[in-house]
Design an enzyme around this catalytic site. Structure first.
Site, PDB file in Angstrom:
ATOM      1  N   GLY A 109       0.836  -1.070  -0.157  1.00  0.00           N
ATOM      2  CA  GLY A 109      -0.022  -0.017  -0.083  1.00  0.00           C
ATOM      3  C   GLY A 109       0.911   1.317  -0.156  1.00  0.00           C
ATOM      4  N   CYS A 139       0.253  -7.696  -3.568  1.00  0.00           N
ATOM      5  CA  CYS A 139       0.030  -9.071  -4.098  1.00  0.00           C
ATOM      6  C   CYS A 139       0.138  -9.220  -5.736  1.00  0.00           C
ATOM      7  CB  CYS A 139      -1.174  -9.396  -3.580  1.00  0.00           C
ATOM      8  SG  CYS A 139      -2.589  -8.377  -3.537  1.00  0.00           S
ATOM      9  N   ASN A 140      -0.616  -8.344  -6.422  1.00  0.00           N
ATOM     10  CA  ASN A 140      -0.745  -8.242  -7.570  1.00  0.00           C
ATOM     11  C   ASN A 140       1.010  -8.241  -8.302  1.00  0.00           C
ATOM     12  OD1 ASN A 140      -3.264  -8.633  -8.795  1.00  0.00           O
ATOM     13  ND2 ASN A 140      -3.742  -6.649  -7.514  1.00  0.00           N
ATOM     14  N   HIS A 192       0.046  -1.014 -11.073  1.00  0.00           N
ATOM     15  CA  HIS A 192       0.859  -2.250 -10.865  1.00  0.00           C
ATOM     16  C   HIS A 192       2.003  -2.148 -11.989  1.00  0.00           C
ATOM     17  CE1 HIS A 192      -3.451  -2.977 -10.000  1.00  0.00           C
ATOM     18  NE2 HIS A 192      -2.891  -3.558  -9.063  1.00  0.00           N
ATOM     19  N   HIS A 218      -6.973 -12.644  -7.451  1.00  0.00           N
ATOM     20  CA  HIS A 218      -6.947 -11.964  -8.462  1.00  0.00           C
ATOM     21  C   HIS A 218      -6.705 -12.907  -9.651  1.00  0.00           C
ATOM     22  CE1 HIS A 218      -6.777  -8.322  -5.819  1.00  0.00           C
ATOM     23  NE2 HIS A 218      -5.364  -8.871  -5.456  1.00  0.00           N
TER      24      HIS A 218
HETATM   25  P1  NAD Z   1      -6.066  -4.610   7.348  1.00  0.00           P
HETATM   26  O1  NAD Z   1      -7.018  -3.662   7.224  1.00  0.00           O
HETATM   27  O2  NAD Z   1      -6.490  -6.279   7.309  1.00  0.00           O
HETATM   28  O3  NAD Z   1      -5.018  -4.847   8.523  1.00  0.00           O
HETATM   29  C1  NAD Z   1      -4.405  -3.615   9.177  1.00  0.00           C
HETATM   30  C2  NAD Z   1      -4.291  -3.600  10.644  1.00  0.00           C
HETATM   31  O4  NAD Z   1      -3.504  -2.595  10.937  1.00  0.00           O
HETATM   32  C3  NAD Z   1      -5.320  -4.084  11.378  1.00  0.00           C
HETATM   33  O5  NAD Z   1      -4.999  -4.889  12.584  1.00  0.00           O
HETATM   34  C4  NAD Z   1      -5.609  -2.756  12.083  1.00  0.00           C
HETATM   35  O6  NAD Z   1      -6.118  -2.951  13.439  1.00  0.00           O
HETATM   36  C5  NAD Z   1      -4.224  -2.172  12.250  1.00  0.00           C
HETATM   37  N1  NAD Z   1      -4.053  -0.566  12.314  1.00  0.00           N
HETATM   38  C6  NAD Z   1      -5.043   0.185  11.593  1.00  0.00           C
HETATM   39  N2  NAD Z   1      -4.598   1.379  11.944  1.00  0.00           N
HETATM   40  C7  NAD Z   1      -3.457   1.350  12.610  1.00  0.00           C
HETATM   41  C8  NAD Z   1      -2.639   2.279  13.262  1.00  0.00           C
HETATM   42  N3  NAD Z   1      -2.620   3.514  12.899  1.00  0.00           N
HETATM   43  N4  NAD Z   1      -1.388   1.735  13.800  1.00  0.00           N
HETATM   44  C9  NAD Z   1      -1.469   0.641  14.000  1.00  0.00           C
HETATM   45  N5  NAD Z   1      -2.166  -0.633  13.388  1.00  0.00           N
HETATM   46  C10 NAD Z   1      -3.129  -0.019  12.822  1.00  0.00           C
HETATM   47  O7  NAD Z   1      -4.949  -4.509   6.213  1.00  0.00           O
HETATM   48  P2  NAD Z   1      -4.171  -5.339   5.159  1.00  0.00           P
HETATM   49  O8  NAD Z   1      -4.929  -5.696   4.128  1.00  0.00           O
HETATM   50  O9  NAD Z   1      -3.345  -6.236   6.077  1.00  0.00           O
HETATM   51  O10 NAD Z   1      -3.231  -4.349   4.760  1.00  0.00           O
HETATM   52  C11 NAD Z   1      -1.936  -3.578   5.151  1.00  0.00           C
HETATM   53  C12 NAD Z   1      -0.843  -3.452   3.994  1.00  0.00           C
HETATM   54  O11 NAD Z   1      -0.612  -4.665   3.360  1.00  0.00           O
HETATM   55  C13 NAD Z   1      -1.219  -2.305   3.305  1.00  0.00           C
HETATM   56  O12 NAD Z   1      -0.182  -1.798   2.666  1.00  0.00           O
HETATM   57  C14 NAD Z   1      -1.937  -3.289   2.059  1.00  0.00           C
HETATM   58  O13 NAD Z   1      -1.989  -2.483   0.717  1.00  0.00           O
HETATM   59  C15 NAD Z   1      -0.832  -4.307   1.970  1.00  0.00           C
HETATM   60  N6  NAD Z   1      -1.444  -5.539   1.383  1.00  0.00           N
HETATM   61  C16 NAD Z   1      -2.764  -5.935   1.271  1.00  0.00           C
HETATM   62  C17 NAD Z   1      -3.219  -6.948   0.759  1.00  0.00           C
HETATM   63  C18 NAD Z   1      -4.360  -7.625   1.051  1.00  0.00           C
HETATM   64  O14 NAD Z   1      -4.887  -8.312   0.011  1.00  0.00           O
HETATM   65  N7  NAD Z   1      -5.172  -7.517   2.009  1.00  0.00           N
HETATM   66  C19 NAD Z   1      -2.158  -7.716   0.148  1.00  0.00           C
HETATM   67  C20 NAD Z   1      -0.861  -7.374  -0.171  1.00  0.00           C
HETATM   68  C21 NAD Z   1      -0.473  -6.145   0.662  1.00  0.00           C
END
Ligand code: NAD
Length: 338
Positions: A109, A139-140, A192, A218
């Site tokens: 992200g 992921c993509n 991407h 995806h």
């Molecule tokens: P998510 O919403 O599932 O998890 C985020 C976590 O962070 C939650 O546990 C939340 O409680 C916590 N959180 C929220 N605000 C916070 C803060 N200010 N301080 C500390 N903790 C906080 O998100 P995710 O999907 O795991 O995404 C996290 C990162 O991973 C992002 O950069 C996202 O783009 C990336 N990502 C996500 C995916 C996916 O498919 N979900 C895949 C690859 C990468």
């Protein structure tokens, strides 16, 4: 040496990385953070992870819910060598990590510019050796790099077009639903393509993305002009020797992402996670010098092995990428490719 790893943001990615780190012999999880006393916070505690509140303001919420915390993120930073940031994009922790003198890994992200180093185990493990900060791309992006990089090395490629049919939300995420639409991403290229180039700057790639109403996986359709003549068998042979790629066959009943995830459930891994990128064998075609293929990405899982290898490189627990990949994959039940 054992690396002391903290996880900030025990969500979709954070909780998976925490489990994967715990499965390594050369790493331990010293704590995970949550902002609120959710079921995931309770699960973290019941799994034996030390739970920390993300900030002082969050402590009362945990107390009120009867969930014990070991302190705040600030305390956790003092316990760890390295932190994996799994918080939502733009949470803005870099200054705090810097002040604590701790190494850090961010997720896709975030923008490449946050760290100046975007990581893929196969491509630039060596660049991450001893690094203080890096980002594991999305992921993509990770999915595209996994299949394109070995082809680039083996044959050379020019003019790649990848069309990404993207899941609209993660399975648990009802905030974005209900969903019943097909939404083109109107920016061209979608983010991407440039993101792939943050790891492979010389790859000539364009990407287009479309969001569809599904929550798991995806699907990418990829077209690549090859620099020389190749056969389907040569391409498959390269992928068979590449870690974290799983070839499947429509003829064996894997016709869609639904059967891919059924296969993942049959593998009986935690959360049915599919860390590998799935490529359909019959979907690989060559016409003149153009290669066409389909691949599927389990968005919640494919970046997890990369996070583990990144920790190993940054902490110089291992200097040989093949050895790190071997250790990570063995611990996660991913079949070896070399
Ligand atoms: P998510 O919403 O599932 O998890 C985020 C976590 O962070 C939650 O546990 C939340 O409680 C916590 N959180 C929220 N605000 C916070 C803060 N200010 N301080 C500390 N903790 C906080 O998100 P995710 O999907 O795991 O995404 C996290 C990162 O991973 C992002 O950069 C996202 O783009 C990336 N990502 C996500 C995916 C996916 O498919 N979900 C895949 C690859 C990468």
């Amino acid at each position: 040496m054992t690396a002391k790893v903290a996880i900030n943001g025990y969500g979709t990615i954070g909780k998976r990385v925490a489990d994967a780190v715990r499965a390594q012999e050369d790493m331990e999880v010293v704590g995970v953070t949550k902002t609120r006393p959710t079921f995931e916070a309770r699960m973290a505690v019941s799994k034996g992870f030390d739970l920390y509140a993300a900030s002082k303001d969050n402590v009362a919420g945990f107390k009120g819910a009867g969930i014990e915390v070991s302190g705040t993120l600030e305390d956790l930073l003092g316990e760890a060598d390295i932190i994996v940031d799994g918080t939502p994009k733009g949470s803005g922790y870099r200054a705090q990590y810097e002040e604590a003198g701790i190494k850090a890994i961010w997720q896709g992200g975030e923008k490449h510019e946050l760290t100046g180093l975007s990581f893929n185990s196969q491509v630039n493990f060596e660049a991450a050796l001893g690094a203080a900060y890096l980002r594991v791309p999305s992921c993509n992006t990770t999915g595209l790099i996994r299949t394109l990089y070995p082809l680039q090395v083996a044959f050379g490629m020019k003019e790649i077009l990848a069309v990404m049919v993207r899941r609209a939300a993660d399975p648990w995420d009802t905030r974005r639903g209900p969903i019943n639409a097909i939404e083109p991403v109107l920016t061209m290229p979608s983010h991407h393509g440039p993101d792939v180039q943050s790891v492979l700057p010389d790859l000539d790639i364009q990407t287009i993305a479309v969001k569809v109403p599904t929550t798991i996986m995806h699907l990418h359709t990829v077209t690549a002009r090859m620099k020389r003549e190749v056969t389907v068998e040569e391409v498959l042979d390269v992928w068979r020797r590449t870690p974290r790629i799983r070839l499947v066959k429509g003829a064996e009943g894997v016709k869609s992402t639904a059967q891919v995830m059924e296969l993942a459930r049959d593998l009986a891994r935690p959360r049915s996670d599919l860390f590998e990128i799935v490529v359909w064998e019959e979907g690989v075609n060559v016409k003149d010098r153009s290669l066409y293929y389909f691949q599927a990405v389990h968005q919640e899982a494919d970046v997890v092995p990369e996070n583990v290898d990144a920790i190993r490189a940054m902490m110089t627990l291992e200097e040989d990428k093949r050895e790190s990949i071997r250790k990570t994959d063995l611990s996660l039940g991913i079949p070896p490719a070399f």
